[in-house]
Design a protein around this motif. Sequence first.
Motif, PDB file in Angstrom:
ATOM      1  N   MET A 267      18.211 -31.855 -15.224  1.00 16.74           N
ATOM      2  CA  MET A 267      19.782 -30.762 -14.481  1.00 16.74           C
ATOM      3  C   MET A 267      20.792 -31.373 -15.425  1.00 16.74           C
ATOM      4  N   ASP A 268      20.310 -32.446 -15.973  1.00 21.38           N
ATOM      5  CA  ASP A 268      22.080 -33.192 -16.914  1.00 21.38           C
ATOM      6  C   ASP A 268      21.411 -33.783 -17.608  1.00 21.38           C
ATOM      7  N   SER A 269      22.434 -34.702 -18.204  1.00 20.97           N
ATOM      8  CA  SER A 269      22.657 -35.173 -19.517  1.00 20.97           C
ATOM      9  C   SER A 269      22.244 -36.888 -19.124  1.00 20.97           C
ATOM     10  N   ALA A 270      22.740 -36.736 -17.561  1.00 19.93           N
ATOM     11  CA  ALA A 270      21.905 -38.028 -16.845  1.00 19.93           C
ATOM     12  C   ALA A 270      20.583 -38.791 -16.868  1.00 19.93           C
ATOM     13  N   GLY A 271      19.290 -36.805 -17.066  1.00 21.01           N
ATOM     14  CA  GLY A 271      18.035 -36.937 -16.357  1.00 21.01           C
ATOM     15  C   GLY A 271      17.525 -36.580 -15.423  1.00 21.01           C
ATOM     16  N   SER A 272      18.520 -36.375 -14.822  1.00 22.55           N
ATOM     17  CA  SER A 272      18.204 -35.763 -13.447  1.00 22.55           C
ATOM     18  C   SER A 272      17.404 -34.609 -13.283  1.00 22.55           C
ATOM     19  N   PHE A 273      16.094 -34.814 -12.746  1.00 20.61           N
ATOM     20  CA  PHE A 273      15.611 -33.600 -12.607  1.00 20.61           C
ATOM     21  C   PHE A 273      15.237 -33.494 -10.879  1.00 20.61           C
ATOM     22  N   VAL A 274      14.120 -31.525 -10.967  1.00 19.94           N
ATOM     23  CA  VAL A 274      14.242 -31.279  -9.790  1.00 19.94           C
ATOM     24  C   VAL A 274      12.169 -30.469 -10.720  1.00 19.94           C
ATOM     25  N   SER A 275      11.221 -31.169  -9.943  1.00 23.19           N
ATOM     26  CA  SER A 275      10.490 -30.568  -9.437  1.00 23.19           C
ATOM     27  C   SER A 275       9.476 -29.060  -8.972  1.00 23.19           C
ATOM     28  N   TYR A 276       9.337 -28.640  -8.996  1.00 23.10           N
ATOM     29  CA  TYR A 276       8.450 -27.574  -8.401  1.00 23.10           C
ATOM     30  C   TYR A 276       7.338 -26.455  -8.898  1.00 23.10           C
ATOM     31  N   ALA A 277       7.012 -26.166  -8.313  1.00 24.89           N
ATOM     32  CA  ALA A 277       4.833 -25.283  -8.315  1.00 24.89           C
ATOM     33  C   ALA A 277       5.664 -23.841  -7.844  1.00 24.89           C
ATOM     34  N   SER A 278       3.373 -23.487  -8.147  1.00 23.90           N
ATOM     35  CA  SER A 278       3.407 -21.996  -7.454  1.00 23.90           C
ATOM     36  C   SER A 278       2.119 -23.041  -6.967  1.00 23.90           C
ATOM     37  N   LEU A 279       1.974 -21.632  -5.630  1.00 20.06           N
ATOM     38  CA  LEU A 279       0.933 -21.781  -5.037  1.00 20.06           C
ATOM     39  C   LEU A 279       0.134 -20.202  -4.661  1.00 20.06           C
ATOM     40  N   ALA A 280      -0.344 -20.707  -4.568  1.00 17.77           N
ATOM     41  CA  ALA A 280      -1.300 -19.662  -3.373  1.00 17.77           C
ATOM     42  C   ALA A 280      -2.454 -19.829  -2.767  1.00 17.77           C
ATOM     43  N   TRP A 281      -2.629 -19.034  -1.039  1.00 15.53           N
ATOM     44  CA  TRP A 281      -3.659 -18.952  -0.533  1.00 15.53           C
ATOM     45  C   TRP A 281      -4.625 -17.737  -0.270  1.00 15.53           C
ATOM     46  N   GLY A 282      -5.786 -17.686  -0.126  1.00 11.43           N
ATOM     47  CA  GLY A 282      -6.624 -16.414   0.243  1.00 11.43           C
ATOM     48  C   GLY A 282      -7.053 -16.541  -1.279  1.00 11.43           C
TER      49      GLY A 282
ATOM     50  N   LEU B 200      10.542 -29.130  -5.163  1.00 11.96           N
ATOM     51  CA  LEU B 200      10.385 -30.175  -4.434  1.00 11.96           C
ATOM     52  C   LEU B 200      11.101 -31.000  -5.017  1.00 11.96           C
ATOM     53  N   ALA B 201      10.340 -32.257  -5.828  1.00 14.26           N
ATOM     54  CA  ALA B 201      11.395 -33.291  -5.549  1.00 14.26           C
ATOM     55  C   ALA B 201      12.830 -33.398  -6.747  1.00 14.26           C
ATOM     56  N   HIS B 202      13.942 -33.856  -6.118  1.00 17.69           N
ATOM     57  CA  HIS B 202      14.964 -34.016  -6.960  1.00 17.69           C
ATOM     58  C   HIS B 202      15.479 -35.096  -6.543  1.00 17.69           C
ATOM     59  N   VAL B 203      15.072 -35.988  -7.833  1.00 20.47           N
ATOM     60  CA  VAL B 203      15.827 -37.059  -8.313  1.00 20.47           C
ATOM     61  C   VAL B 203      16.375 -37.540  -9.360  1.00 20.47           C
ATOM     62  N   GLY B 204      17.139 -38.108  -9.473  1.00 25.18           N
ATOM     63  CA  GLY B 204      18.245 -38.358 -10.159  1.00 25.18           C
ATOM     64  C   GLY B 204      19.578 -39.157  -9.784  1.00 25.18           C
TER      65      GLY B 204
END
Length: 408
Positions: free
Chosen positions: A393-408, A312-316
């Motif tokens: 992701m690094d010492s500068a506080g950059s981060f990545v968000s992610y998720a698991s989802l299901a349909w059905g 999902l998001a890539h921030v920093g």
Amino acid sequence: MDSDNPRLRYLEALPHSHEGQPMVVLRDPLRVSDHVLMVAPEVYSLLPLLDGSNSVRDIQLLLTRQTGQLVYSEQIEHLVAQLDQAGFLDNENFRRRYRRLSEEFRAAESRAAAHAGISYPSQPAELLETLNGFYAAEGGAGLPEERAERRLKGLAAPHIDLRLGGPTYTHAYRELAESEPPELFVILGTGHSGLPGLFSISRKDFESPLGRAEADRELLRLLDERLGDGLFEEDLTHRSEHSIEFQIPFLQHLFPQGGFRVLPVLCSFGYQQLHGPDTDGADRLFDRFVSELRKAVESSGKRVCYLASIDLAHVGPRYGDPGRPDEREVQRVMRQDREMLEPALQGEPEGFFGYVAQEQDRRKICGFSPLYTLLHLLEGERGRLLSHQQSRMDSAGSFVSYASLAWG
């Protein structure tokens, strides 16, 4: 160097520091070149001038006007020569490399596990132990229970490095383990290196330390008949792309006896390409691909699960943002993730699209293209958010968000 007007290829640029000085690391996401170059920020700022329309002399004049200082042509020529030697320029030197690697990859019987031994163990016993550990780890889904009489139509799992997001993957795969086993997985990966035709399908089986996941030959034949050979021309993009590869060990862990086939599809496009006054036919290409893929899957008669490999998001600072994100920023981004995913869970692809477009993809949603494709293939199916996490992701506080989802 074979051009008077050098043109830079698409590269990944990552902030870095060397001996306390800020630097930018350049590398090739397509891995045609394995070189890595580290340049100072002031050098990085001139790279946009290498767009194929400017000669070295033009660049010299532009930089001298911008900085008010004399920039020697020899300095620019030295940089261009370094970029050329690394294979970072769009010229005949690069095209020779590309053709050679394409021929070698085309001749290979299967797609090798490019990230085994790097992002996950290369030895089968160690990999199985690692995967089992993800289910039991903090943030993991716990071990699967008995199968229920239900059929999953779609899943989304992360593609972040397994060492960071492994427990979050398990929430998607526990849902799969407790459902009727599919015969076919259409894996919609994120094409990080870009694709002129939006999609790329590989005909190859995918290897992992746990064996070989076989491609569905029948479905490949049907798609070739319906869509032509163009979707297979960018096969080299699959060679080092991790987003499909990272799903294979999880599938093999659940189904050690096999019994399933895969269709590996990379998706790579932004929201701007599909809507607006000048889509250049990308919207029609998208609609045709989704329609023909759905028809081909239906005509195969197989139980299918569409699996989107998404972050999902890539921030920093690592991703071009100014300043270090604080905890309030992290929580704001996570809240926006859930707002963005709500229409996706309601089976409303255009609502998901609209959210990304409204914020002009400021949070850099890496899984936009496979998730948007998945939602169209599922035709209004409602889903569930299973797990939603983030990793620094690094010492500068950059981060990545992610998720698991299901349909059905």
